[in-house]
Design a protein around this motif. Structure first.
Motif, PDB file in Angstrom:
ATOM      1  N   PHE A  39      72.016 -57.772  -8.126  1.00 26.07           N
ATOM      2  CA  PHE A  39      71.257 -58.502  -9.241  1.00 26.07           C
ATOM      3  C   PHE A  39      69.977 -58.070  -9.327  1.00 26.07           C
ATOM      4  O   PHE A  39      69.275 -58.544  -8.408  1.00 26.07           O
ATOM      5  CB  PHE A  39      71.446 -60.176  -8.987  1.00 26.07           C
ATOM      6  CG  PHE A  39      70.969 -61.068  -9.933  1.00 26.07           C
ATOM      7  CD1 PHE A  39      71.932 -61.235 -11.239  1.00 26.07           C
ATOM      8  CD2 PHE A  39      69.838 -61.735  -9.943  1.00 26.07           C
ATOM      9  CE1 PHE A  39      71.503 -61.879 -12.236  1.00 26.07           C
ATOM     10  CE2 PHE A  39      69.579 -62.636 -10.948  1.00 26.07           C
ATOM     11  CZ  PHE A  39      70.279 -62.630 -12.163  1.00 26.07           C
ATOM     12  N   ILE A  84      73.297 -66.914 -14.171  1.00 29.11           N
ATOM     13  CA  ILE A  84      74.184 -67.152 -12.739  1.00 29.11           C
ATOM     14  C   ILE A  84      75.124 -68.314 -13.066  1.00 29.11           C
ATOM     15  O   ILE A  84      74.682 -69.391 -13.247  1.00 29.11           O
ATOM     16  CB  ILE A  84      73.398 -67.093 -11.705  1.00 29.11           C
ATOM     17  CG1 ILE A  84      72.519 -65.954 -11.475  1.00 29.11           C
ATOM     18  CG2 ILE A  84      74.680 -67.271 -10.269  1.00 29.11           C
ATOM     19  CD1 ILE A  84      71.496 -66.002 -10.195  1.00 29.11           C
ATOM     20  N   ASN A  89      79.598 -68.395  -7.994  1.00 24.93           N
ATOM     21  CA  ASN A  89      78.933 -67.610  -7.444  1.00 24.93           C
ATOM     22  C   ASN A  89      77.488 -68.341  -6.559  1.00 24.93           C
ATOM     23  O   ASN A  89      77.322 -69.498  -6.932  1.00 24.93           O
ATOM     24  CB  ASN A  89      78.194 -66.694  -8.394  1.00 24.93           C
ATOM     25  CG  ASN A  89      79.264 -65.521  -9.038  1.00 24.93           C
ATOM     26  OD1 ASN A  89      79.854 -64.907  -8.530  1.00 24.93           O
ATOM     27  ND2 ASN A  89      79.240 -66.003 -10.405  1.00 24.93           N
ATOM     28  N   TYR A  90      77.400 -67.734  -5.559  1.00 24.75           N
ATOM     29  CA  TYR A  90      76.144 -67.855  -4.707  1.00 24.75           C
ATOM     30  C   TYR A  90      75.054 -66.585  -4.889  1.00 24.75           C
ATOM     31  O   TYR A  90      75.605 -65.566  -5.153  1.00 24.75           O
ATOM     32  CB  TYR A  90      76.417 -67.917  -3.167  1.00 24.75           C
ATOM     33  CG  TYR A  90      77.051 -69.326  -2.822  1.00 24.75           C
ATOM     34  CD1 TYR A  90      76.862 -70.459  -3.608  1.00 24.75           C
ATOM     35  CD2 TYR A  90      77.729 -69.446  -1.655  1.00 24.75           C
ATOM     36  CE1 TYR A  90      77.232 -71.824  -3.115  1.00 24.75           C
ATOM     37  CE2 TYR A  90      78.252 -70.527  -1.228  1.00 24.75           C
ATOM     38  CZ  TYR A  90      77.947 -71.814  -2.025  1.00 24.75           C
ATOM     39  OH  TYR A  90      78.344 -72.929  -1.667  1.00 24.75           O
ATOM     40  N   LEU A  91      73.949 -66.917  -4.777  1.00 25.05           N
ATOM     41  CA  LEU A  91      73.008 -65.871  -4.854  1.00 25.05           C
ATOM     42  C   LEU A  91      72.334 -65.865  -3.487  1.00 25.05           C
ATOM     43  O   LEU A  91      71.933 -66.841  -2.778  1.00 25.05           O
ATOM     44  CB  LEU A  91      71.736 -66.131  -5.712  1.00 25.05           C
ATOM     45  CG  LEU A  91      70.468 -65.131  -5.658  1.00 25.05           C
ATOM     46  CD1 LEU A  91      71.110 -63.892  -6.817  1.00 25.05           C
ATOM     47  CD2 LEU A  91      69.212 -65.825  -6.377  1.00 25.05           C
ATOM     48  N   LEU A 145      75.013 -61.092  -5.831  1.00 20.80           N
ATOM     49  CA  LEU A 145      75.817 -62.284  -6.114  1.00 20.80           C
ATOM     50  C   LEU A 145      77.123 -62.244  -5.416  1.00 20.80           C
ATOM     51  O   LEU A 145      77.762 -61.168  -5.343  1.00 20.80           O
ATOM     52  CB  LEU A 145      76.199 -62.388  -7.649  1.00 20.80           C
ATOM     53  CG  LEU A 145      74.911 -62.561  -8.405  1.00 20.80           C
ATOM     54  CD1 LEU A 145      75.472 -62.511 -10.095  1.00 20.80           C
ATOM     55  CD2 LEU A 145      74.128 -64.038  -8.224  1.00 20.80           C
TER      56      LEU A 145
END
Length: 291
Positions: A39, A84, A89-91, A145
């Motif tokens: 990302f 996002i 999702n997680y960052l 991500l």
């Protein structure tokens, strides 16, 4: 090997690293690869308060995203989606902490999970002995991500080389979505860059997806002709790939922080030696195999 442990109960912020805590690692059987997407955060965000020491983060909501990062207009030369979907999702990020000069970097290389936890593998790079650096302080980081999960995270620091090769097929007349194919080949994985735009070959501004293949950089480096290696940081174009409809192939060698770039016309032009023509075919075949 250093280990950084971060449980989800403290995951949604930039947290200082806990080093060497082997007691928090559990052997939970076979692991599988976790798909992730690179990302390009800096296109649309900046870190509000860079951490004062090495740190990791797992961001799972827009509220936490807004706490950690300031959003700004797209600063990249290509279109960039800053959004996002935190329902999916997680960052995940790793931060190297403050460094006195340029030349430092940190990179997530692979992510795996087992029945108990998600393991994030990464490496850090310091300036090489002969690398040109400026005295500008830096605070390197990398974010990706991953699919949302309820498992805790463990961060492993690995020993990897930052040397890499980028190959691509391109045409300035290519206008369709993802019609240009570009890949970064490392010794720890291979990255496919997404939606590369004609003439915009700063690859830090693109999302990417990895394939875990080890040793590919070392293998391909053996095929690079001596005349390209002799360029040693220069850029050279064979033929007129930017003017011709058939386009050409792109080759970039990043070796010990020295970047060499070559553009080769898909047509066999007079300035292409037999070695260059043979290497062009190797690049074309490599791109076909990676599609």
């Amino acid at each position: 090997m250093k280990k950084l442990m971060l449980g989800l109960f403290v995951a949604f912020g930039i947290s200082a690293c806990s080093l060497g805590d082997d007691t928090k690692y559990a052997d939970c059987g076979a692991s599988t690869l976790v798909e992730f997407t690179g990302f390009p955060l800096l296109c649309n965000y900046s870190v509000k308060t860079p951490p004062t020491t090495a740190a990791v983060t797992v961001v799972g909501s827009q509220t936490k995203m807004d706490d950690l990062f300031s959003k700004h207009a797209n600063s990249c030369n290509v279109s960039s989606d800053p959004n996002i979907d935190f329902t999916k999702n997680y960052l995940v990020g790793v931060f190297a902490g403050p460094k006195p000069t340029t030349g430092y970097s940190i990179k997530i290389t692979s992510i795996v999970e087992d029945a108990c936890q998600v393991v994030v593998n990464y490496y850090e790079k310091a300036p090489g002995a002969n690398e040109n650096v400026s005295q500008t302080p830096t605070n390197p980081f990398d974010v990706v991500l991953i699919p949302k999960t309820s498992k805790p995270f463990i961060f492993f620091k690995r020993e990897e080389s930052s040397n890499n090769i980028i190959v691509g097929s391109y045409s300035n007349q290519c206008t369709g979505a993802d019609c240009q194919k570009f890949f970064q080949i490392n010794d720890y994985n291979t990255l496919k860059f997404l939606n590369v735009e004609a003439g915009q070959y700063d690859f830090s501004q693109y999302k990417y997806v990895p394939t875990i293949k080890r040793g590919e950089y070392t293998l391909l480096l053996k095929d690079v002709p001596a005349e390209i290696l002799a360029l040693n940081g220069q850029t050279k174009t064979y033929g007129t790939p930017n003017e011709s409809a058939q386009g050409g192939v792109y080759f970039e060698l990043n070796q010990n922080a020295v970047i060499t770039r070559v553009y080769i016309d898909n047509a066999d032009t007079a300035d292409q030696t037999a070695a260059i023509k043979a290497f062009k075919k190797i690049i074309q075949d490599k791109i076909t195999s990676l599609k």
